[in-house]
Design a protein around this motif. Sequence first.
Motif, PDB file in Angstrom:
ATOM      1  N   TYR A 116       0.796  -1.228   0.000  1.00  0.00           N
ATOM      2  CA  TYR A 116       0.000   0.000   0.000  1.00  0.00           C
ATOM      3  C   TYR A 116       0.830   1.280   0.000  1.00  0.00           C
ATOM      4  CZ  TYR A 116       0.646  -0.587   5.096  1.00  0.00           C
ATOM      5  OH  TYR A 116       1.171  -0.776   6.346  1.00  0.00           O
ATOM      6  N   VAL A 117       2.151   1.200  -0.032  1.00  0.00           N
ATOM      7  CA  VAL A 117       2.977   2.417  -0.117  1.00  0.00           C
ATOM      8  C   VAL A 117       3.137   2.733  -1.605  1.00  0.00           C
ATOM      9  CG1 VAL A 117       5.103   3.544   0.613  1.00  0.00           C
ATOM     10  CG2 VAL A 117       4.145   1.692   1.989  1.00  0.00           C
ATOM     11  N   HIS A 118       2.127   3.411  -2.179  1.00  0.00           N
ATOM     12  CA  HIS A 118       2.034   3.550  -3.624  1.00  0.00           C
ATOM     13  C   HIS A 118       2.710   4.802  -4.174  1.00  0.00           C
ATOM     14  CE1 HIS A 118      -0.717   0.249  -3.550  1.00  0.00           C
ATOM     15  NE2 HIS A 118      -1.656   0.912  -2.907  1.00  0.00           N
ATOM     16  N   THR A 148       3.483 -12.544  -5.345  1.00  0.00           N
ATOM     17  CA  THR A 148       2.122 -12.130  -5.647  1.00  0.00           C
ATOM     18  C   THR A 148       1.959 -10.727  -5.085  1.00  0.00           C
ATOM     19  OG1 THR A 148       1.254 -14.384  -5.615  1.00  0.00           O
ATOM     20  CG2 THR A 148      -0.331 -12.597  -5.358  1.00  0.00           C
ATOM     21  N   LEU A 149       1.853  -9.745  -5.982  1.00  0.00           N
ATOM     22  CA  LEU A 149       1.745  -8.353  -5.575  1.00  0.00           C
ATOM     23  C   LEU A 149       0.278  -8.047  -5.317  1.00  0.00           C
ATOM     24  CD1 LEU A 149       3.346  -5.692  -5.165  1.00  0.00           C
ATOM     25  CD2 LEU A 149       2.681  -5.096  -7.503  1.00  0.00           C
ATOM     26  N   LEU A 150      -0.067  -7.948  -4.045  1.00  0.00           N
ATOM     27  CA  LEU A 150      -1.437  -7.684  -3.624  1.00  0.00           C
ATOM     28  C   LEU A 150      -1.597  -6.172  -3.482  1.00  0.00           C
ATOM     29  CD1 LEU A 150      -1.438 -10.548  -0.999  1.00  0.00           C
ATOM     30  CD2 LEU A 150      -2.744 -10.558  -3.151  1.00  0.00           C
ATOM     31  N   ASP A 151      -1.831  -5.528  -4.611  1.00  0.00           N
ATOM     32  CA  ASP A 151      -1.917  -4.076  -4.617  1.00  0.00           C
ATOM     33  C   ASP A 151      -3.167  -3.662  -3.831  1.00  0.00           C
ATOM     34  OD1 ASP A 151      -2.513  -1.285  -5.605  1.00  0.00           O
ATOM     35  OD2 ASP A 151      -0.612  -1.693  -6.622  1.00  0.00           O
ATOM     36  N   ALA A 199      -4.935  -8.338  -5.580  1.00  0.00           N
ATOM     37  CA  ALA A 199      -5.514  -7.124  -5.025  1.00  0.00           C
ATOM     38  C   ALA A 199      -5.753  -7.315  -3.543  1.00  0.00           C
ATOM     39  CB  ALA A 199      -6.817  -6.784  -5.737  1.00  0.00           C
ATOM     40  N   ALA A 200      -5.937  -6.198  -2.867  1.00  0.00           N
ATOM     41  CA  ALA A 200      -6.250  -6.251  -1.444  1.00  0.00           C
ATOM     42  C   ALA A 200      -7.124  -5.061  -1.070  1.00  0.00           C
ATOM     43  CB  ALA A 200      -4.981  -6.262  -0.594  1.00  0.00           C
ATOM     44  N   ILE A 201      -7.986  -5.301  -0.118  1.00  0.00           N
ATOM     45  CA  ILE A 201      -8.731  -4.268   0.590  1.00  0.00           C
ATOM     46  C   ILE A 201      -8.029  -4.111   1.924  1.00  0.00           C
ATOM     47  CG2 ILE A 201     -10.920  -3.756   1.759  1.00  0.00           C
ATOM     48  CD1 ILE A 201     -12.200  -5.564  -0.510  1.00  0.00           C
ATOM     49  N   HIS A 202      -7.505  -2.926   2.204  1.00  0.00           N
ATOM     50  CA  HIS A 202      -6.728  -2.830   3.444  1.00  0.00           C
ATOM     51  C   HIS A 202      -7.535  -3.325   4.631  1.00  0.00           C
ATOM     52  CE1 HIS A 202      -5.048  -1.091   7.105  1.00  0.00           C
ATOM     53  NE2 HIS A 202      -3.881  -1.289   6.497  1.00  0.00           N
ATOM     54  N   SER A 203      -8.754  -2.860   4.790  1.00  0.00           N
ATOM     55  CA  SER A 203      -9.603  -3.214   5.922  1.00  0.00           C
ATOM     56  C   SER A 203     -10.931  -2.495   5.738  1.00  0.00           C
ATOM     57  CB  SER A 203      -8.957  -2.784   7.247  1.00  0.00           C
ATOM     58  OG  SER A 203      -8.739  -1.379   7.259  1.00  0.00           O
ATOM     59  N   VAL A 204     -11.922  -2.856   6.549  1.00  0.00           N
ATOM     60  CA  VAL A 204     -13.182  -2.106   6.498  1.00  0.00           C
ATOM     61  C   VAL A 204     -12.998  -0.710   7.086  1.00  0.00           C
ATOM     62  CG1 VAL A 204     -14.559  -4.215   6.585  1.00  0.00           C
ATOM     63  CG2 VAL A 204     -14.060  -2.975   8.710  1.00  0.00           C
ATOM     64  N   ARG A 220     -11.600  -9.523  -9.928  1.00  0.00           N
ATOM     65  CA  ARG A 220     -12.221 -10.786 -10.323  1.00  0.00           C
ATOM     66  C   ARG A 220     -11.218 -11.710 -11.017  1.00  0.00           C
ATOM     67  NH1 ARG A 220     -17.203 -11.577  -9.825  1.00  0.00           N
ATOM     68  NH2 ARG A 220     -17.687  -9.338  -9.865  1.00  0.00           N
ATOM     69  N   GLY A 221     -11.166 -12.961 -10.560  1.00  0.00           N
ATOM     70  CA  GLY A 221     -10.253 -13.943 -11.121  1.00  0.00           C
ATOM     71  C   GLY A 221      -8.853 -13.898 -10.561  1.00  0.00           C
ATOM     72  N   ARG A 222      -8.602 -12.980  -9.634  1.00  0.00           N
ATOM     73  CA  ARG A 222      -7.281 -12.843  -9.022  1.00  0.00           C
ATOM     74  C   ARG A 222      -7.395 -12.996  -7.505  1.00  0.00           C
ATOM     75  NH1 ARG A 222      -3.533 -10.465 -12.460  1.00  0.00           N
ATOM     76  NH2 ARG A 222      -4.380  -9.585 -14.388  1.00  0.00           N
ATOM     77  N   PRO A 223      -6.284 -13.310  -6.826  1.00  0.00           N
ATOM     78  CA  PRO A 223      -6.322 -13.339  -5.364  1.00  0.00           C
ATOM     79  C   PRO A 223      -6.728 -11.972  -4.812  1.00  0.00           C
ATOM     80  CG  PRO A 223      -4.292 -14.335  -6.179  1.00  0.00           C
ATOM     81  CD  PRO A 223      -4.956 -13.670  -7.352  1.00  0.00           C
ATOM     82  N   LEU A 224      -7.601 -11.996  -3.793  1.00  0.00           N
ATOM     83  CA  LEU A 224      -8.051 -10.776  -3.118  1.00  0.00           C
ATOM     84  C   LEU A 224      -7.887 -10.996  -1.622  1.00  0.00           C
ATOM     85  CD1 LEU A 224      -9.472  -7.995  -3.053  1.00  0.00           C
ATOM     86  CD2 LEU A 224     -11.660  -9.247  -3.061  1.00  0.00           C
TER      87      LEU A 224
END
Length: 446
Positions: A116-118, A148-151, A199-204, A220-224
């Motif tokens: 997440y340091v974009h 695996t880059l979980l952006d 991909a990633a959702i940092h948190s709620v 969709r179709g990728r690790p989340l």
Amino acid sequence: MRWHAAYAWLPGGVARDVTFEVEDGRFVSVTPGTDPGGAEPLPGVALPGLANAHSHAFHRALRGRTHDGGGTFWTWRERMYAVARQLDPESYLALARATYAEMALAGITCVGEFHYVHHQPDGADYDDPNAMGESLRRAAAEAGIRLTLLDTCYLAGGLSPDGHTPLNVDQQRFGDGDARAWASRVAALDDDANTRIGAAIHSVRAVPRDQLAPVVEAARGRPLHVHLSEQPAENEASQAFYGLTPTALLRAEGVLGPMTSAVHATHLTHADIAALGGTRTTACFCPTTERDLADGIGPARALADVGAPLSLGSDQHAVIDLLEEARALEMHERLNTLQRGRFQPSALLAAATNHASLGWADAGRLEAGARADLVAVRLDSPRTAGSAPEQVLLSATAPDVDTVVVDGRVVVTGGRHVLGDVGALLQDSIAPLWRTATPTDAGRDS
């Protein structure tokens, strides 16, 4: 290339006198009960490559620097921001390369980087908006492990009973404005032979409810992956504002499912556990971090019992040792229940080699057709001498890793990385970050 191991942990269990034949980065045969012949000998017991399913590479700079004042997860985070403030593409490359090399020494052949340091510290793009992610891609390739880059989508500073708060000054470089802008930036990233883009959702806390569905669609179709219920404060804020637990909120917005990993999953209700199991969402535990930050012990056995696959990560890298993470999964259960044998060694190995949760379903097994990853763990060290091969996960630690092969390439031999002195690489990349780092109170709830 051919290797021979006196013991090897095959899909059916530990076998003796196993010969591995490798071509083009894959096992073409894995044959037990064979003579060594001219094969390269492997010491101890051969395991599949280990998968580190949750990493924040830059947190490695925090090791040994956060224990002087007690405090909580929230005060620890002030030191984390102090390091994040210093990073640029060049320094991130150096730190991540050294950190990933330390992972290779521990038998890790693939890492899921929760990234997440974009942007630049003020939130402005670099000339290449994905320059920081590209530094991680290069770092993994040079360290010899897959990535695996979980952006990570990170849009809000936090969540209180009154709603989401804006990004604070230290979080500006994490954000993209909204989920669609995040997705547009990530769309410029492509897989390569050594990298999967997830991909990633940092948190709620950091992604408001109306932004969750666009992330799911883009992934969709990728690790989340998503941080879930690491702290009670997150649950309290979610209940107060949304009237839902974080798990229930994610389920309502279509986040959960077989391609999703819920990281930490520590403070769950019975309904939360049922939801994760019913959707076959992977639960990623990071025991050494969860105890270092006093987060708590999550319900690993309960989740496994309802069908949630398990994976493991080293997260903030207080320790980089997937063997210890696997052992801790069992030991934490023993502390919680006062019972032994909550997980059999085979289940611990399955969690430690869960490459599928990172998008590499063809890795993590010593069998013909799989990627040629293997880890030789010595059985004659002061820690493992006398240990049965079947119980090496309960006795070995990272220094017992002798040989690591990734996609048929030797990355570690005789306990040394092909890059050389990894300790020196770490020291050289970490020391400059602390010369100007100044922790500040960036706010509790973000």
